[in-house]
Design an enzyme around this catalytic site. Structure first.
Site, PDB file in Angstrom:
ATOM      1  CB  THR B 165      -0.907  -0.003   1.244  1.00 24.22           C
ATOM      2  OG1 THR B 165      -1.739  -1.147   1.167  1.00 24.22           O
ATOM      3  CG2 THR B 165      -1.756   1.241   1.348  1.00 24.22           C
ATOM      4  N   GLY B 204       2.592  -2.418   8.215  1.00 26.47           N
ATOM      5  CA  GLY B 204       2.660  -2.940   9.580  1.00 26.47           C
ATOM      6  C   GLY B 204       4.041  -3.502   9.899  1.00 26.47           C
ATOM      7  CD  GLU B 451      -4.637  -8.650   3.978  1.00 20.90           C
ATOM      8  OE1 GLU B 451      -4.649  -9.269   2.895  1.00 20.90           O
ATOM      9  OE2 GLU B 451      -3.577  -8.305   4.535  1.00 20.90           O
TER      10      GLU B 451
END
Lengths: 692, 692
Positions: B165, B204, B451
């Site tokens: 992303t 993350g 997701e």
């Protein structure tokens, strides 16, 4: 220190690690789309007579560095509470709030709360517990001898809280356990908390701040339980701030949101207060120690006491609208700027997609519906408060209570659903704290259960409607003006067929009211049948009533609330059209979308007999088309109602549309953004363990 | 220090300011109600072959003081992240996770994630980014030369993240802006972030932890854009933990939830990595510098790469179920203990009220539906991953992708709605942090957009169904087994009339499947018509497709997902019945409630022609009756599936039912509970100001 911080922020900006960000014209471009509206006319129409004062409060906040969301982002609970007190003090003294100021107009307090709530409902709630719940309770339930408490409160010499809810009882106030036993020998009350569940709980402002409390307790006179009565009592020493002997006060700890509110608990051990503590408008104790009340039936007494405490519920309706406004400010402006996918090289703003429009625009329509009913609530609040003093059982009072109870529930459910959609509409970036949506979602979340659990409260609306219908069965006319549309003629109801064949016929105001009135009558009829059936196989009316909630009484009350919202929305639009035709025209479309949205939501019920598959399709198409048309003008509309950037605090909702730049600026300002973690040794240790 | 703290807690307990709390038998009493079930059989059926290992992980956590929600309640972001790393390290080494361990079974990693997610999804996500996203990407997209990275990762010598992303692009991966320009002279790639929006964002584990990243970037060879490719690159120095020259890494700052995850951003400035960084299963660059790929069509290449990354989505479905489980543990146990109102002196547990039952029980049914599809996903995951290696375009692969995409969306929407109901069902006490509902709500909230945004992702399901139907139009048989029920026979469809006259006929499994299959066919037919109509007034298929989302394609995909969930739920029940008849019988009722709930939800669509007003009433009554029957047994059911108290962390959900005592204990343990505020001088100053 502020100076140093500022300097470091400037450095930070100059030393940004990001490539330069060109000016983003996306929001400006979207702003040009759609019909024209007059933003000022719209906002003045929304705020009504409160316009100037709300704007003044806003300006106080805008120019005060103590109102700064991003400073607060990493605050501990304790620090946040300090900040809230600073904020309240700042605006309270700048705006010179006083007894006289508030008496000058019935909405004066609410204007202050409104302005603060745009910034943070925790700030608004902290002061509203004091200004509305505490003071209104003394005014509504006390007598002239209690006036001094009110004046001290307005001067902030006392800070008061509202001691109703207990750990064991919230909705069922009649079962509160705290006792106030009258001792005629000293003409005192002895207050006790007989059980752990009798602890006063969640009391806002109690945890750290208040020195006085309105207290709801079971009055015992000569060993006889006289039911719940209200008292005004000191709880902390005015000088030392220690809780008084016999009073234990603690903090309820961490919550889901509303960090700025110091919700507390309170226990009493043989705590003695003088006779004048009793708020004695309805009940008192004679000089020879006998209880007397102007309301003889014990069960009715509590209801009458409660009915006056409506200000808090009006504030919940208002908060719902305000949270939606901030959520939609972020989600709509973001959606006009954010681009994703296309059939060619240049990606589309996501607000161009019908799916995104459907996610957001109906909520913008609901926002205006809530605003419309809020204007009605505000207008009638002083009238009803006056009426309560004269005759608490007057139809105006019970009708207001029924409408407000329904609308409190409906508004809180609307806002909760709207905010979730706003978060999802902003995708991952909506999950950033700096988008402000999370803060608002969690602050708003309590709306459905405070000031009366919405699902319980709304049952009072259903009861009101049933009582009115029973009057009718007994040959009296329905005396609530809002229920004039009730026609207890089931045969006619079952024969009703909606006549619209296309969207134009559907979207006509008369047609929409005909449909919603049919829905109200139909769900009422179904509820009556259901309750009758349930009565036959239940041990008592209580059980039958509970068996008739799901799909029936709950829906009846919601529909009634929505019907009244529609009625007020129509009025709102009509009056706006008189002020500005083009703005009124746009708002009329929102009214139609709200109304058609209701038909769509209830289409299963309509399809029992009133509308057919083709008509159901017309309804769906109408919703989608209106969402499309209104999305075009939605940026202008949100511009008209959005609070200033520094007040809503969302980087995704900035008025100049420089959303990415603002987010990056915020992130680069955050603590430890480019630092190594303080737990680096731990990371290194983990690698060691595995190697050996 | 831990010792001192413990001592102070004991003191605190001994010195509680509350009246003694008698043992509360409410939960024990509710536990005796309803049909009998075998709790262990149910849990073993739910966990399948993973049962022993999940229980082992649970026991590791139960016995480890580092897993303690209440310690963490007031943690700062930074402290929380440290704690998460400690927790991961603790369980990782206790359970001896390794390359060999994970290779021994395809679900091994997911069992670990499952156990951790019951405690906190932030912990599970932190490790799953590394174990699933990072490692699976290398395995799926890399070749044998990348094996060393995988082994280092399993040994925690490297900690990896998943750099897909960007700030400007999430759903539309094809438009990522980061470039990797091939330099044949050195056989290196030069990585750059050309714009601010090209910053990798939300990654993350990146903010503070990872030293390596899988990176998705636009590959440029000889000046030609070859589309998105994946790389494995070092980003931080292994010794110093400094970000490497040419790499800028920062932290994304505060989020709505998931404080334990260090989401970071990353920018590149002429950062050079060697050729072997390219994960080259599908595409590579020849020794003479030419790009080649085994998938010739550029557009197809990305889709094929993505299809292998399914593990993360399975984890989202699992998280939805787990969050619902924890929410319902709190809400159901609380509702059995909490008493409010009655028609006589003794108040009723609120779980006795039909309204409360309707709020909660359908979500318990949905939980089992999600669990059933999850068992299917788990079972087929290794088969599909194998198949992808052989033929990524195989029907098994695209069908799995379609089902998972739909179920990811449906599950995330179900959990979000369930948790809000759980919070409301717990009233004000649900707003306490110690109820754990707020933590779960905010952690779960991202489910609908990470997701793959659910509303976007689910469109791939609709596309899959359309492609299958097109096959059919062209005279081929539908080759997806899950779509065998599709009958492209519109005349028959329009003539369908449901036959049930009463609840018994309705609740029959065949009847339920007939109805849901009708619904699927009907919404498919409506969607086909809608798309055809939209094609006529749109500039291209892209626009027509987007115009057909609301009420049509979105609903089609959801219905398909729910239909498959029903199918798997039916299997789940059938197999359970074979193991234990009485437990199976109760679960069958949940299956019926889930299915009838779907009919009720879609009743407007059914009432277009398939069912009449009487049948719609039968459906409603069936829902309410089943909620009532299942509420009676619900405490036993939740007992079977609830994680231990120390793992779910909710004071409202404690297994022994001593809810008030536990809440009071927690509140009295909290920081500064009985202290005066540090800002007392401020309060005193405010009183001074007003006096002068």
């Amino acid at each position: 220190m502020l100076g140093i911080k500022r300097l470091s922020l400037i450095n930070n900006h100059l030393s940004s690690q990001f490539p330069p960000i060109p000016y983003d014209e996306s929001l400006d471009n979207y702003r040009k789309r759609g019909e024209e509206i007059n933003k000022e006319v719209l906002l003045r129409h929304i705020f009504g007579d409160s316009y100037e004062r709300i704007i003044t409060f806003r300006n106080h906040m805008k120019n005060d560095p103590i109102f700064n969301h991003h400073d607060e982002a990493e605050f501990s609970r304790s620090k946040k509470r300090e900040r809230v007190v600073q904020q309240i003090a700042s605006i309270y003294f700048k705006a010179i709030i006083s007894y006289e100021y508030c008496k000058a107009g019935p909405l004066r307090k609410y204007e202050l709360l409104y302005a603060l709530c745009d910034y943070d409902i925790a700030v608004a709630t902290r002061i509203s517990i004091h200004l509305v719940l505490y003071i209104d309770a003394i005014e509504t339930l006390g007598t002239s001898k209690h006036l001094e408490h009110i004046k001290r409160a307005y001067s902030l010499l006392d800070y008061g809280c509202f001691g109703m809810t207990e750990l064991g009882h919230g909705s069922n106030v009649a079962k509160l356990e705290t006792t106030a036993t009258y001792d005629h020998s000293t003409r005192e009350f002895i207050i006790n908390s007989p059980t752990a569940t009798s602890a006063k709980w969640w009391i806002g402002g109690l945890g750290k701040t208040s020195n006085k409390s309105v207290l709801f307790a079971r009055l015992i006179v000569e060993g006889v339980d006289k039911g719940i009565n209200a008292f005004i009592i000191p709880i902390r020493d005015n000088q030392t701030h220690d809780s008084l002997p016999g009073v234990i006060i603690g903090d309820c700890g961490k919550k889901i949101g509303l960090d700025g509110i110091d919700n507390g608990f309170m226990l009493f051990k043989n705590y003695r207060v003088p006779y004048d503590s009793l708020l004695d408008k309805f009940s008192s104790i004679t000089n020879d120690g006998k209880f007397k009340s102007i309301i003889s039936v014990k069960e009715k007494r509590l209801g009458t006491m409660m009915v006056g405490l409506i200000g808090g519920r009006v504030a919940v309706v208002s908060a719902a609208e305000q949270h939606m406004k901030i959520g939609l400010t972020a989600a709509l402006r973001f959606s006009a700027v954010r681009k994703q996918f296309s059939s060619d090289e240049i990606e589309n703003p996501i607000l161009d997609y019908p799916l995104q429009r459907y996610k957001l625009i109906p909520h913008l329509a609901s926002l205006f519906a809530i605003r419309s009913i809020l204007l009605w609530c505000n207008k009638h609040l002083p009238i009803v408060q006056q009426k309560i003093n004269e005759n608490p059982e007057a139809i105006e009072v019970s009708e207001y209570h029924a409408i407000l109870s329904a609308c409190k529930g409906v508004a809180s459910w609307y806002s909760s659903s709207c905010l979730q959609q706003c978060r999802e509409a902003c995708g991952g970036l909506g999950y950033s704290y700096y988008a402000t949506l999370g803060r608002i979602i969690m602050n708003d979340n309590i709306g459905s259960t405070w000031e009366g659990d919405s699902g319980v409260l709304i049952q009072q609306t259903a009861k009101f409607i049933f009582k009115q219908v029973q009057r009718n069965f007994k040959g009296h006319a329905i005396d609530a003006p809002s229920l004039k549309c009730i026609k207890v003629d089931h045969e006619k109801l079952m024969q009703f067929k909606a006549k619209f064949e296309n969207s134009e016929q559907l979207e006509n105001e008369n047609s929409l009211f005909e449909l919603i009135e049919y829905r109200l009558n139909y769900i009422l009829y179904q509820s009556l049948m259901k309750l009758q059936e349930a009565t036959g196989n239940s041990k008592d009316m209580f059980e039958a009533w509970n068996k008739s909630q799901v799909f029936y009484l709950q829906e009846l009350a919601k529909t009634y609330g929505e019907y009244i919202m529609m009625r007020e929305f129509a009025k709102f639009v009509k009056e706006l059209e008189e002020k500005c035709e083009k703005t009124g025209k746009v708002l009329r479309k929102f009214f139609v979308l709200f109304s058609v949205g209701l038909i769509q939501k209830y289409s299963a019920s309509f399809q029992d007999s009133a509308i057919n598959a083709h008509q159901a399709k017309v309804v769906r198409e109408s919703v989608v088309r209106l969402c499309g048309e209104l999305a075009e003008v939605s940026i202008k509309v949100i511009d008209a109602i959005a609070p200033p950037d520094s007040i809503h605090g969302s980087v995704l909702g900035v008025a100049n549309g420089q959303i990415y730049a603002k987010l990056i600026e915020q992130v680069e300002k955050a603590e430890e953004v480019y630092d190594k973690p303080h737990w680096l040794p731990l990371l290194q240790k983990i690698k060691q363990i595995k190697k050996t």
